[in-house]
Enzyme design. Structure first.
Site, PDB file in Angstrom:
ATOM      1  N   SER A 126      16.243 -52.462  24.230  1.00  0.00           N
ATOM      2  CA  SER A 126      16.143 -53.744  24.937  1.00  0.00           C
ATOM      3  C   SER A 126      16.870 -53.693  26.268  1.00  0.00           C
ATOM      4  O   SER A 126      17.876 -53.006  26.416  1.00  0.00           O
ATOM      5  CB  SER A 126      16.745 -54.864  24.095  1.00  0.00           C
ATOM      6  OG  SER A 126      16.735 -56.065  24.848  1.00  0.00           O
TER       7      SER A 126
ATOM      8  N   LYS B 117      15.255 -55.024  16.387  1.00  0.00           N
ATOM      9  CA  LYS B 117      14.739 -55.322  17.731  1.00  0.00           C
ATOM     10  C   LYS B 117      13.763 -56.503  17.695  1.00  0.00           C
ATOM     11  O   LYS B 117      13.737 -57.345  18.605  1.00  0.00           O
ATOM     12  CB  LYS B 117      14.049 -54.080  18.320  1.00  0.00           C
ATOM     13  CG  LYS B 117      13.336 -54.311  19.653  1.00  0.00           C
ATOM     14  CD  LYS B 117      14.314 -54.781  20.732  1.00  0.00           C
ATOM     15  CE  LYS B 117      13.772 -54.782  22.147  1.00  0.00           C
ATOM     16  NZ  LYS B 117      12.592 -55.515  22.465  1.00  0.00           N
TER      17      LYS B 117
ATOM     18  N   HIS C 168      15.758 -59.560  17.462  1.00  0.00           N
ATOM     19  CA  HIS C 168      16.310 -59.769  18.818  1.00  0.00           C
ATOM     20  C   HIS C 168      15.296 -60.530  19.666  1.00  0.00           C
ATOM     21  O   HIS C 168      15.620 -61.505  20.348  1.00  0.00           O
ATOM     22  CB  HIS C 168      16.635 -58.414  19.463  1.00  0.00           C
ATOM     23  CG  HIS C 168      16.844 -58.466  20.951  1.00  0.00           C
ATOM     24  ND1 HIS C 168      15.803 -58.591  21.854  1.00  0.00           N
ATOM     25  CD2 HIS C 168      17.967 -58.448  21.695  1.00  0.00           C
ATOM     26  CE1 HIS C 168      16.283 -58.635  23.079  1.00  0.00           C
ATOM     27  NE2 HIS C 168      17.598 -58.549  23.022  1.00  0.00           N
ATOM     28  N   ASN C 169      14.049 -60.111  19.598  1.00  0.00           N
ATOM     29  CA  ASN C 169      13.028 -60.755  20.429  1.00  0.00           C
ATOM     30  C   ASN C 169      12.723 -62.176  19.961  1.00  0.00           C
ATOM     31  O   ASN C 169      12.472 -63.060  20.776  1.00  0.00           O
ATOM     32  CB  ASN C 169      11.753 -59.915  20.446  1.00  0.00           C
ATOM     33  CG  ASN C 169      11.861 -58.763  21.439  1.00  0.00           C
ATOM     34  OD1 ASN C 169      12.934 -58.207  21.610  1.00  0.00           O
ATOM     35  ND2 ASN C 169      10.777 -58.409  22.088  1.00  0.00           N
TER      36      ASN C 169
ATOM     37  N   GLU D   7      15.365 -64.092  21.338  1.00  0.00           N
ATOM     38  CA  GLU D   7      15.082 -64.164  22.791  1.00  0.00           C
ATOM     39  C   GLU D   7      14.105 -65.314  23.082  1.00  0.00           C
ATOM     40  O   GLU D   7      14.319 -66.114  24.002  1.00  0.00           O
ATOM     41  CB  GLU D   7      14.506 -62.811  23.224  1.00  0.00           C
ATOM     42  CG  GLU D   7      13.971 -62.720  24.643  1.00  0.00           C
ATOM     43  CD  GLU D   7      13.316 -61.342  24.886  1.00  0.00           C
ATOM     44  OE1 GLU D   7      13.984 -60.307  24.696  1.00  0.00           O
ATOM     45  OE2 GLU D   7      12.118 -61.305  25.253  1.00  0.00           O
TER      46      GLU D   7
HETATM   47  C1  6PG Z   1      13.676 -56.567  25.762  1.00  0.00           C
HETATM   48  C2  6PG Z   1      12.472 -57.458  25.797  1.00  0.00           C
HETATM   49  C3  6PG Z   1      11.267 -56.625  25.947  1.00  0.00           C
HETATM   50  C4  6PG Z   1      10.099 -57.337  26.534  1.00  0.00           C
HETATM   51  C5  6PG Z   1       9.246 -58.056  25.603  1.00  0.00           C
HETATM   52  C6  6PG Z   1       8.968 -59.491  25.984  1.00  0.00           C
HETATM   53  O1  6PG Z   1      14.402 -56.714  24.810  1.00  0.00           O
HETATM   54  O2  6PG Z   1      13.839 -55.780  26.677  1.00  0.00           O
HETATM   55  O3  6PG Z   1      12.390 -58.216  24.657  1.00  0.00           O
HETATM   56  O4  6PG Z   1      11.027 -55.977  24.746  1.00  0.00           O
HETATM   57  O5  6PG Z   1      10.412 -58.107  27.603  1.00  0.00           O
HETATM   58  O6  6PG Z   1       8.078 -57.343  25.677  1.00  0.00           O
HETATM   59  O7  6PG Z   1       8.117 -59.975  25.059  1.00  0.00           O
HETATM   60  P1  6PG Z   1       6.971 -61.007  25.363  1.00  0.00           P
HETATM   61  O8  6PG Z   1       5.961 -60.350  26.267  1.00  0.00           O
HETATM   62  O9  6PG Z   1       6.434 -61.266  24.010  1.00  0.00           O
HETATM   63  O10 6PG Z   1       7.615 -62.184  26.014  1.00  0.00           O
END
Ligand code: 6PG
Length: 470
Positions: free
Chosen positions: A130, A184, A187-188, A191
């Site tokens: 990430s 991960k 984490h998302n 996010e």
């Molecule tokens: C990270 C982000 C990365 C990316 C995702 C965003 O941790 O660096 O999460 O993995 O930005 O692809 O996801 P979306 O396109 O679903 O918003």
């Protein structure tokens, strides 16, 4: 010839940045890309680091350029491309050569690939990376999964390239199989919720308080010096402060309100449902992202029902209350995320290192924030505890849930949607209700399906006297 410490396949943005990071940390690296022109272009742009990069035009040359036992990072799009790349690569490798998938893989795929590799006697790692482009280049947060001995083979490289929190590398082994990719994924999910909650308070400022983008930017900049300090608050301030070079308007005002997604937030919601883990704020954020895409129907809705929102009555909600509301929402969202990790750890036979997960997220990743250090401490004291019940976070919630309630109620009165913050509040209220309303659910279930219920005053399974009421 075989002088590279490691190899990397896939020179898209993330792969290229990761390869430069690895080279910069002193590890000679062989690189390969399906489109060979991209490989030479990458090498030509590597500048001072070009000496440490061996560009390879064929997979055979690539394999030959790496010192055995080899370690090879795949940075290809998640999904079939990973399987195809593994199939193309494996016949060229020795049994103990290690493949490391560093893409955003679905952890079920990683479990499957790890199982296949283990049955064939090959080491395999799935690592979550990430931090976006910047992180990949200068220090990402890395969540590893697979056999521990395979992780130990490359941990010196992964730690060297990772972000550091006060000298501690943000790279940790999470467990077997798909554990790293699962962490991960969560984490998302977090996010998504963190971003959505920030967008919701931005909406209150814009539509409820009539603030322009520049004023919102100032608020985010101030908040970034307090308990909300985080990368996402920082970039929200920067986004709100930017000017559109085409029109001269605030850039934010010129961006269409239709958000994209690659699907990892959805995976988090799906896995949470399978595990019966309530992550209401994350679910709401995923749904809100989906609804953002329904631009045409939202416009129709505005015509049909009239434009919400109305401006808030003067001094109905202060910036300080909004900050407190966001703090409460954030704590609740992370409490849910860590609860999901706990549920997965139990259900999948992992021993996810909860405090280390919080530690590894303190720097490098998209959700990095000062609060994560306090979460790491709280989880060190008791890894299985819902963060709501860790004394430091109980104190925060006691101080801030009133503001969250006030923000949600005030916004609702004016037609301002706060789905993720409301979901966080609903979670909080359920989690502190000793006698909920599920007695009614049990009564209904027993009435229509004789499913039985427990009584408050006796042990055992019971049925209600429904006969005369049917
Ligand atoms: C990270 C982000 C990365 C990316 C995702 C965003 O941790 O660096 O999460 O993995 O930005 O692809 O996801 P979306 O396109 O679903 O918003």
């Amino acid at each position: 010839m075989s002088n590279s410490e490691i190899g990397l396949i896939g020179l898209g943005t993330m792969g290229a940045m990761l390869a430069l990071n690895i080279a910069e940390k002193g590890f000679p690296i062989a690189v390969f890309n399906r489109t060979t022109s991209r490989t030479s272009e990458f090498h030509a742009q590597a500048g001072d680091l070009a000496d440490r990069v061996t560009p390879c035009e064929t997979l055979e040359a690539f394999v030959a350029a790496i010192k055995p036992p080899r370690s090879i990072i795949l940075m290809v799009p998640a999904g079939d491309a990973v399987d195809q790349q593994i199939d193309a690569l494996r016949p060229l490798l020795d049994a103990d050569d290690l493949i490391i998938d560093a893409g955003n893989a679905n952890f079920h795929d990683t479990n499957r690939r790890a199982r296949a590799a283990s049955e064939a006697g090959h080491p395999y790692l799935g690592i979550g990376v990430s931090g976006g482009e910047e992180g990949a280049r200068h220090g990402p947060s890395i969540m590893g999964g697979g056999p521990k001995e395979a992780w130990d083979r490359v941990s010196h490289i992964l730690e060297a390239i990772s972000a550091k929190y006060e000298d501690t590398p943000c790279a940790t082994w999470m467990g077997e199989g798909g554990a790293g990719h699962f962490v991960k994924t969560v984490h998302n999910g977090i996010e998504y919720a963190d971003m959505q909650m920030i967008a919701e308070v931005y909406g209150v400022m814009r539509d409820g308080l009539g603030m322009g983008a520049a004023d919102c930017a100032d608020v985010f900049k101030t908040w970034n010096k307090g308990p909300l300090q985080s990368y996402l608050i920082e970039i929200s301030g920067a986004v709100a402060a930017a000017t559109d070079p085409v029109t001269g308007n605030p850039m934010l005002d010129m961006i269409l309100d239709r958000a994209g997604q690659k699907g990892t937030g959805r995976w988090t919601a799906i896995e949470a449902q399978h595990l019966a883990a309530p992550i209401t704020a994350i679910d709401a954020a995923v749904a809100a992202r989906n609804m953002s895409a329904q631009l045409d129907i939202r416009r129709k809705g505005e015509t049909r029902f009239g434009a919400a929102p109305e401006a808030l009555p003067e001094s109905a909600l202060t910036i300080d209350q909004l900050e407190q509301a966001l703090i409460a929402g954030k704590v609740l969202c992370y409490a849910q995320g860590f609860e999901l990790l706990n549920a997965a750890s139990d259900s999948f036979g992992w021993t996810l290192p909860m405090p280390d997960i919080a530690r590894v997220w303190r720097e490098g990743c998209i959700i990095r924030s000062s609060m994560l250090n306090d979460m790491a401490s709280a989880l060190t004291d008791d890894a299985k505890r819902n963060l709501m019940f860790a004394p430091a976070f109980t104190d925060i919630l006691k101080r801030t849930h009133g503001a969250l309630r006030h923000a949600v109620a005030t916004a609702a009165q004016s037609g301002l949607p706060l789905p993720a913050l409301s979901a966080g509040l609903g979670y909080f209220d359920i989690m502190r209700t000793g006698r909920s309303t599920a007695n009614m659910i049990q009564g209904q279930r027993d009435f229509f399906g004789a499913h039985s219920f427990e009584r408050v005053d006796q042990d055992g399974a019971h049925h209600g006297p429904w006969g005369s009421h049917r």
